[in-house]
Each structure stands twice: as C-alpha cells, then as structure tokens.
Design an enzyme around this catalytic site. Structure first.
Site, mmCIF file in Angstrom:
data_model
loop_
_atom_site.group_PDB
_atom_site.id
_atom_site.type_symbol
_atom_site.label_atom_id
_atom_site.label_comp_id
_atom_site.label_asym_id
_atom_site.label_seq_id
_atom_site.Cartn_x
_atom_site.Cartn_y
_atom_site.Cartn_z
ATOM 1 N N ASP A 251 0.948 -1.029 -0.107
ATOM 2 C CA ASP A 251 0.020 -0.027 -0.183
ATOM 3 C C ASP A 251 0.962 1.223 -0.189
ATOM 4 O O ASP A 251 1.788 1.286 0.725
ATOM 5 C CB ASP A 251 -0.802 -0.283 1.337
ATOM 6 N N GLU B 222 14.559 -15.395 0.358
ATOM 7 C CA GLU B 222 15.010 -16.558 1.131
ATOM 8 C C GLU B 222 13.942 -17.639 1.047
ATOM 9 O O GLU B 222 14.246 -18.745 1.586
ATOM 10 C CB GLU B 222 14.957 -15.831 2.512
#
Length: 636
Positions: free
Chosen positions: A224, A307
């Site tokens: 956002d 990751e």
C-alpha cells in the site's frame, strides 16, 4: 476497414517466456475486499471463513491468485488500512486459524494468496503509537513516527503546509499534560500516523512482518502507498496537492467530484499518432511521494523474498508518472509488479488506451518486467459506472445521487469490451471482486450510510469510495442478497446446490435491515453498507449457467486467455489499429483483438473466426457493433 493481411508493428513485451517464468508474470489475480465479499457468520461484515467458503466459485472463475485487502487487527477508521497489529487477525474477520485454513484450501485448489501490507502508517491504536504518546519529546518511541514541533511563537502553526490526501491538514497536534504539544504527520486520516522510515527500528520491524507472513506460506504482498514511505529531508513546504487515484496534481485544490480530472488531453486530434497535452508537472516535485529512497527499501525486501521458495512476489500500489518512473519499482532487484494505473485512468477512449498500452509496455520491457493491468479496485468508481458517464474519460472521486447518474446498460457494455482489451494483453491482470458480475457503483448511497474518511474530511466534497465497496450479491432472493450466512449446500461453483435463484420471493422483501434467514430462525444482520435493489439482477445465482451473462463471459474469457497463453505473449499493433478513429487492434500470438471504441459499427476483417465477443450482439454478421470488442483467430 482493411482486411487483416500480414500484420506488422513493434513488439512490446518479450515472448517465449520458457518454463522458468514465475507464476506472477502472467497471472490473473482477483482482489478480495474481505468485509464485502462473503459474511459467513451473518454479522453484517464479510470475514475469512466467508472467503474460504467461496473458493470453489473463484476456482471455476479461472483466476490464478487472490489478493486479500487488510484483515489485520484494526479500529477500522479506514477499513483496515489503519493497522493496530500486523500479526493478528481482526476478530471481525475471524482468527489466525481461519486465515491458515483459507491459505491451505486455496493452495490445495492451485490458487496463490497475496496479502496487503500497509507500511506507510499504522493505526493510532498501534502499541508503538500509544507508547510514543506516553513518551517524552525526542524519545526513541517518538522517533518511530514523524513528530515535530510547530511553528509560531507558541508552536501553534503546523510544521509545514502539507495537506492530507484525504483532505484537510496533514498534521494533528497533541495535548500533553493538558497543554498543546507536538504535531504528528498523517498523510491520510488523523488516525493513521506516518511511520519514520529513516528509523532503523521501523525498517527491521517491517522486515520481521514480511518474514512472519512468508513463514505462514503467503505467496506475496500488495504494498500500500508504495511510493509514499520516504519523505524529503527537512519536510519542506509544498504548494501541491496529492490525490490517491490521480497521482499528484499541481493545482491549489484537489479535483472535485463534480469536476474530475481529464487525463492525456488530446492536443492535436488530427495527428497520427495523436499528440497529447502532458499533465502539469509538479514544481517542485512532491516531497513525500516517489522519493528515490523508497527503492533502497524494496531492494532490501527483495532479498527477504529470495530467502523463500515458490517465486514470492510484491506488487506496488504507486500512483507514479511517467511510466518510465513507475518502471523503477519493478527493476530486477526490487518488486515484481506495479499496478498500471495509466491504463485504468485512460477511460473509454481509444487514443488514451493506446497511449497507455504503448508507454506501459515500453517502460516495463525496458527493465525486463511484465506489465500489470487493472481496470478497477477498492479505491475507484467501478468501470461499469465510469464508462456510462457522458464523458467516459472522467474519473470522479465517488458518485452521489446529486451527481450525473451513469447509463447502466452502456457502461456495462463498454466495461465488458474493455475487459477483452485488457485480458488480451501480455502480462498480468488484476480483477476487482464483483466486476465479473458487471456490478455498477452504488451511486445513490445516502450520506448517513457513508463511512469513507475522505467523505468526512472533505465535508462531502468527495463522495468517497464506499460506492465500490458495497457487499456482493450471491443469491437474488436471500437476505442481503446472500451476502450473509454460511453457504449451505454449496456446489462446486460456491453458490448453491442447484445454482438457481428462488424467484417466488421479491428481492426487496428479503433485503431488510435485520431479517431471519429463509428458514426463519437464525438472524442475518444487514450488510455493513446497504446494497441497492438493482443488485438483485447481478447476483451470482441469476447469472450462473446463462451464456450471455457477464459471469459466464468472464469465465469464458479467462479460460481462453489461459489456453491462448496471452499473458506470455507479444503485442504487435495491427494495421487495423486507428485509435484516432476509435479503433484499437493488436495481435498477440494467434489472437487478434479488435475493439470498436466509437459509436458506429465497423467492418470485421476477413479470414477470421470469432472466438469471443464482448456481448452476444457485438459481432453480428460482418460488422463489429459500437462500444464492443472481439477476439478473433485465423480461420482454418
């Protein structure tokens, strides 16, 4: 019209994506506004179990992923975009185990799940802000936010002249020990204090939030206000006024709903290609939007995503111009997608659409990223209503009963045609819940029913976003049009056992404020926003199985898009393309997309078969009707 003989043109997006292409590069992603999607416990507000109960419906629709607007713990001052705890589910929407169940079932169905992340600000009820209020001036707790002393002899003047995107002053002054104290910045509502992204603790905390949800298995994040996190050093005065859906505007006041902005005005309509008058530049540029420092944050977050297995992703909500600057957010080491708002803002206008497509694809390909298309979301007037206005290129900030009322039939016809234009393009596409039903805006919502803070902060000058957030209609003759209550007897479509509505009971008689269910026992609370009676004809069970319905049209379009693999394709403008005459035409693989954005029929090209038309009457005989589009493939 010319026949569609060998086509030529410049490619816009690389083809031959190959087997290693990440899922998000060509995905169709469906936005769910949880409070308005489905209300499982019948309390009037949608919830996570409601979403889970409708996953079969979404699977049949043919989408690849869902994006969930905020469901975190929040006082709901801005419908959840004021987060009090980033790791907790608000009890209004369920519990954390409800989210886990939703995620597991979606994954079992092959549907990815993206969650909203709100990093620019927190709620004023977040533990950090409450700690800051209790802490002294200059404390580490206050440094997580943007507290400043005021100007003037007694600090009575705000630290600068910034205005809230929701209207009014962007600063609120504290009362400390009964005396006026410091001011804090809130680019949105006063209950949404901005975080200080120069603070290392803020950066580490949001990185931890990313890990928390990635560890739970989410596939990505919609970020956002992605362009608003970093503010210019010193927080200098700025004479401009930022708007949430038009990007930024250099005028003294935000555009009024009665005089919405027009984008990309044509300077020379006779030129081919048309010449456009550029939007006014911000001078000086905004000190709190699209600062270069945001890119360091997203490079860091990119490393977090790397990751994890499974091509995790981020999509930026960034109202940034020009397209080349927006493309910086999707460079190889930053985000994966950025919403293409230029296409959304182009309106129903061939010139503007062609310009937006060209510039967006060129900018995206320049950084090796796919384009990301969208026609509507929870912050915009629904396209079925925008396109029904007398000027379908305007972009009102809500529509009230006092404003021009859209032509509902014309708006829907154009919206369906625009959908085929969008879904034929290479890249990814986002759908907003209810657009597959052809839902219009609720344009006669009473002032006392409105909840959007922008309506109140502008004293009603902006009608706000409530009209596009009205709860969905599932069953025409059920209380709240089937929004509330568990989906008993749900079929594989997530609607009802037989998919047929009960026409024996008038819809209006079961859409009361608080009514019992059809069995007369359990209470079904009225939806949190009232639905217009016109929603009955758009209900899922009224459209289910009807070939000409908007729902079946979307299902067919999404199935064809997947089969033709247009998301991985290559756009080539056709010689038929004449946007100055209201005609859009491009090729993507074997598909020819032809759109008549004008008001008169045009000839269909020879040698092609109609695969899908925007309406049953669009491709009649040898012509394409006005305000229509069609997907064509070479005749074998």
């Amino acid at each position: 019209m010319d026949s569609a003989t060998p086509l030529s043109g410049d490619s816009r997006v690389g083809a031959d994506a190959g087997p290693q292409t990440p899922w998000w590069a060509n995905a169709v992603i469906y936005q769910i506004y949880p409070r308005s999607f489905a209300d499982f416990n019948s309390d009037g507000m949608g919830d996570l179990p409601g979403v889970t109960s409708r996953l079969p419906y979404l699977r049949r629709l043919g989408i690849d992923a869902i994006w969930l607007s905020p469901f975190y713990l929040s006082p709901q001052a801005d419908a959840g975009y004021d987060v009090a705890d980033y790791r907790a589910v608000d009890p209004r929407f369920g519990e954390l185990r409800d989210f886990d169940a939703l995620l597991a079932q979606a994954h079992d169905m092959g549907i990815k799940v993206i969650v909203d992340l709100v990093p620019n600000h927190t709620s004023d009820e977040h533990a950090w802000f409450e700690e800051a209020l209790a802490a002294p001036v200059g404390s580490p707790a206050r440094d997580r936010y943007l507290f400043r002393d005021g100007k003037g002899a007694h600090g009575e003047i705000p630290p600068n002249n910034w205005q809230s995107i929701f209207g009014g002053n962007a600063w609120t002054r504290l009362q400390e020990d009964g005396q006026p104290g410091q001011w804090y910045l809130h680019l949105f509502d006063t209950k949404q204090p901005d975080l200080n992204w120069d603070n290392a603790e803020v950066r580490e905390e949001m990185r931890s939030v990313l890990h928390y949800w990635l560890d739970r298995g989410v596939d990505g994040f919609r970020v956002d206000v992605a362009h608003g996190l970093v503010k210019e050093k010193g927080l200098p005065d700025w004479s401009g006024q930022a708007a949430m859906v038009e990007g930024s505007d250099a005028s003294d006041q935000a555009p009024h709903t009665a005089a919405p902005q027009r984008l990309h005005d044509v300077l020379d309509p006779s030129a081919d290609p048309p010449q456009y008058r550029p939007k006014p530049a911000m001078d000086p540029p905004s000190p709190y939007l699209d600062q270069d420092g945001v890119h360091e944050i997203y490079r860091d977050w990119h490393q977090v995503l790397m990751e994890y297995e499974g091509d995790r992703m981020m999509v930026a909500e960034a109202w940034v111009e020009p397209a080349s600057r927006l493309a910086r957010y999707v460079r190889e080491d930053e985000m994966q997608q950025a919403f293409n708002f230029d296409f959304l803002l182009a309106g129903w206008n061939a010139r503007r659409m062609a310009k937006a497509i060209d510039e967006s694809l060129d900018a995206a390909s320049g950084v090796g990223a796919p384009a990301t298309w969208v026609l509507s979301n929870h912050d915009t007037v629904r396209q079925a209503s925008r396109f029904g206005l007398s000027d379908p290129t305007t972009f009102p900030k809500g529509i009230s009963s006092e404003d021009e009322q859209p032509d509902e039939e014309l708006g829907l016809r154009r919206a369906r045609a625009a959908t085929l234009i969008m879904l034929g393009l290479p890249g990814s596409a986002y759908l907003y819940q209810g657009e597959e039903l052809g839902l219009p805006e609720h344009t006669t919502l009473a002032a006392q029913d409105r909840q959007d803070p922008s309506f109140f902060r502008t004293n009603g000058a902006e009608s706000g976003r409530d009209g596009c957030r009205v709860p969905l209609p599932w069953r025409a003759n059920a209380p709240g049009y089937g929004f509330g209550g568990p989906a008993d007897g749900v079929s594989a479509d997530g609607v009802s056992a037989d998919g047929v509505s009960d026409d024996s009971v008038p819809a209006a008689s079961v859409n009361a404020a608080s009514v019992t269910d059809m069995g007369g026992t359990d209470m079904v609370q009225a939806p949190w926003l009232p639905q217009p009676e016109a929603f009955a004809k758009y209900a899922v069970d009224r459209q289910e199985g009807h070939p000409g319905s908007t729902l079946e049209f979307y299902r067919r379009a999404l199935a064809l898009r997947a089969r033709l693999d247009t998301g991985h394709g290559l756009l080539i403008w056709s010689p038929l393309n004449r946007p100055g005459e209201g005609i859009l035409a491009y090729r993507n693989g074997s598909l020819l997309v032809l759109a008549n954005v004008g008001d008169e029929p045009i000839p269909l090209p020879e040698g092609y078969t109609v695969e899908l038309a925007s309406t049953a009457s669009s491709a009649d005989g040898e012509v394409l009707a006005a305000n229509s589009s069609v997907w064509l493939v070479p005749r074998v």
